[in-house]
Design a protein around this motif. Structure first.
Motif, PDB file in Angstrom:
ATOM      1  N   THR A  73       9.664   2.419 -16.260  1.00 31.74           N
ATOM      2  CA  THR A  73       8.938   2.033 -16.294  1.00 31.74           C
ATOM      3  C   THR A  73       8.553   2.123 -14.694  1.00 31.74           C
ATOM      4  N   GLN A  74       7.221   1.556 -14.112  1.00 31.83           N
ATOM      5  CA  GLN A  74       6.933   1.872 -12.919  1.00 31.83           C
ATOM      6  C   GLN A  74       8.329   0.684 -12.413  1.00 31.83           C
ATOM      7  N   GLN A  75       7.774  -0.203 -12.411  1.00 35.18           N
ATOM      8  CA  GLN A  75       8.907  -0.905 -12.094  1.00 35.18           C
ATOM      9  C   GLN A  75       9.865  -1.921 -12.409  1.00 35.18           C
ATOM     10  N   GLU A  76      10.427  -0.407 -13.058  1.00 31.74           N
ATOM     11  CA  GLU A  76      11.851  -0.382 -13.301  1.00 31.74           C
ATOM     12  C   GLU A  76      12.655   0.804 -12.473  1.00 31.74           C
ATOM     13  N   ALA A  77      11.538   1.391 -12.053  1.00 33.43           N
ATOM     14  CA  ALA A  77      12.584   2.801 -11.469  1.00 33.43           C
ATOM     15  C   ALA A  77      12.656   1.777  -9.464  1.00 33.43           C
ATOM     16  N   LEU A  78      11.671   1.446  -9.588  1.00 33.80           N
ATOM     17  CA  LEU A  78      11.433   0.679  -8.099  1.00 33.80           C
ATOM     18  C   LEU A  78      12.019  -1.046  -8.115  1.00 33.80           C
ATOM     19  N   ALA A  79      12.642  -1.601  -9.236  1.00 34.53           N
ATOM     20  CA  ALA A  79      13.411  -2.694  -9.156  1.00 34.53           C
ATOM     21  C   ALA A  79      14.274  -2.928  -7.985  1.00 34.53           C
ATOM     22  N   CYS A  80      15.335  -1.449  -8.113  1.00 37.27           N
ATOM     23  CA  CYS A  80      16.802  -1.446  -6.978  1.00 37.27           C
ATOM     24  C   CYS A  80      16.208  -0.787  -5.798  1.00 37.27           C
ATOM     25  N   ALA A  81      15.033  -0.223  -6.166  1.00 43.49           N
ATOM     26  CA  ALA A  81      14.294   0.490  -4.748  1.00 43.49           C
ATOM     27  C   ALA A  81      15.220  -0.483  -3.250  1.00 43.49           C
ATOM     28  N   PRO A  82      15.131   0.096  -2.303  1.00 43.80           N
ATOM     29  CA  PRO A  82      15.504  -0.504  -0.614  1.00 43.80           C
ATOM     30  C   PRO A  82      14.082  -0.731  -0.329  1.00 43.80           C
ATOM     31  N   ALA A  83      13.238  -0.152  -0.156  1.00 46.78           N
ATOM     32  CA  ALA A  83      11.879  -0.254   0.320  1.00 46.78           C
ATOM     33  C   ALA A  83      10.853   0.904  -0.997  1.00 46.78           C
ATOM     34  N   ALA A  84       9.847  -0.561  -1.521  1.00 44.28           N
ATOM     35  CA  ALA A  84       8.969  -0.217  -2.328  1.00 44.28           C
ATOM     36  C   ALA A  84       7.826  -0.326  -1.269  1.00 44.28           C
ATOM     37  N   GLU A  85       6.228   0.780  -1.667  1.00 42.02           N
ATOM     38  CA  GLU A  85       5.333   0.194  -1.547  1.00 42.02           C
ATOM     39  C   GLU A  85       4.326   0.616  -2.155  1.00 42.02           C
ATOM     40  N   GLU A  86       3.220   0.523  -2.409  1.00 41.98           N
ATOM     41  CA  GLU A  86       2.122   0.349  -2.740  1.00 41.98           C
ATOM     42  C   GLU A  86       2.786   1.220  -4.322  1.00 41.98           C
ATOM     43  N   GLY A  87       3.574   0.543  -5.011  1.00 36.27           N
ATOM     44  CA  GLY A  87       3.712   0.987  -6.209  1.00 36.27           C
ATOM     45  C   GLY A  87       4.904   2.825  -6.154  1.00 36.27           C
ATOM     46  N   ARG A  88       5.229   2.474  -4.790  1.00 35.43           N
ATOM     47  CA  ARG A  88       5.987   4.200  -4.666  1.00 35.43           C
ATOM     48  C   ARG A  88       6.965   3.466  -3.551  1.00 35.43           C
ATOM     49  N   PHE A  89       8.174   4.554  -3.776  1.00 36.27           N
ATOM     50  CA  PHE A  89       9.464   4.272  -3.488  1.00 36.27           C
ATOM     51  C   PHE A  89       8.888   4.315  -1.739  1.00 36.27           C
ATOM     52  N   ARG A  90       9.720   3.821  -0.945  1.00 37.71           N
ATOM     53  CA  ARG A  90       9.086   4.445   0.930  1.00 37.71           C
ATOM     54  C   ARG A  90      10.424   4.488   1.276  1.00 37.71           C
ATOM     55  N   VAL A  91      10.036   5.286   2.118  1.00 34.23           N
ATOM     56  CA  VAL A  91      11.331   6.345   2.663  1.00 34.23           C
ATOM     57  C   VAL A  91      10.928   6.667   4.379  1.00 34.23           C
ATOM     58  N   PRO A  92      11.353   6.526   5.511  1.00 29.84           N
ATOM     59  CA  PRO A  92      10.905   6.710   6.500  1.00 29.84           C
ATOM     60  C   PRO A  92      10.919   7.902   6.449  1.00 29.84           C
ATOM     61  N   ARG A  93       9.873   8.449   7.984  1.00 27.28           N
ATOM     62  CA  ARG A  93       8.841   9.340   8.260  1.00 27.28           C
ATOM     63  C   ARG A  93       9.651  10.027   9.074  1.00 27.28           C
ATOM     64  N   ILE A  94       9.823  11.286   8.634  1.00 25.69           N
ATOM     65  CA  ILE A  94      10.706  12.317   9.317  1.00 25.69           C
ATOM     66  C   ILE A  94       9.699  13.105   9.751  1.00 25.69           C
ATOM     67  N   LEU A  95       8.221  13.088   9.461  1.00 20.22           N
ATOM     68  CA  LEU A  95       7.449  14.024  10.625  1.00 20.22           C
ATOM     69  C   LEU A  95       6.809  13.454  11.625  1.00 20.22           C
ATOM     70  N   GLY A  96       6.594  14.038  12.873  1.00 21.73           N
ATOM     71  CA  GLY A  96       5.698  13.425  14.162  1.00 21.73           C
ATOM     72  C   GLY A  96       4.869  12.541  13.468  1.00 21.73           C
ATOM     73  N   GLU A  97       3.625  12.695  14.530  1.00 21.58           N
ATOM     74  CA  GLU A  97       2.048  12.100  13.946  1.00 21.58           C
ATOM     75  C   GLU A  97       1.134  14.091  13.321  1.00 21.58           C
TER      76      GLU A  97
END
Length: 99
Positions: A73-97
């Motif tokens: 489930t979405q909750q199970e997938a995100l349970a051990c994620a280092p960061a989550a936001e709005e039901g998704r994995f949060r990853v660092p931005r790699i592009l500029g503006e």
């Protein structure tokens, strides 16, 4: 005998975007000659009564049948994620503006 020339080897190296030295041209020309001679010998042996094949032995499919299984489930997938936001994995931005 094939007798591939240094110029042909240099041309092939250029097509492959390989930087080769003068000594390597001689080595590669000799090696390619040996390869082409071996292919020519095989071509002599293969007669019209021998069908061309891509493999020496028959291949079999080793894949299993597709089986539908329940996923996370979405909750199970995100349970051990280092960061989550709005039901998704949060990853660092790699592009500029720019986007």
């Amino acid at each position: 005998m094939s007798n591939i020339s240094r110029a042909e080897v240099a041309h092939l190296a250029k097509l492959a975007r390989m930087a080769v030295t003068e000594e390597e041209l001689d080595v590669f020309a000799d090696q390619l000659d040996q390869i082409l001679d071996a292919v020519a010998k095989v071509s002599e042996v293969a007669g019209d009564d021998i069908p061309p094949t891509s493999h020496a032995v028959p291949l079999t499919n080793t894949f299993r049948e597709d089986v539908v299984r329940p996923g996370l489930t979405q909750q199970e997938a995100l349970a051990c994620a280092p960061a989550a936001e709005e039901g998704r994995f949060r990853v660092p931005r790699i592009l500029g503006e720019e986007q």
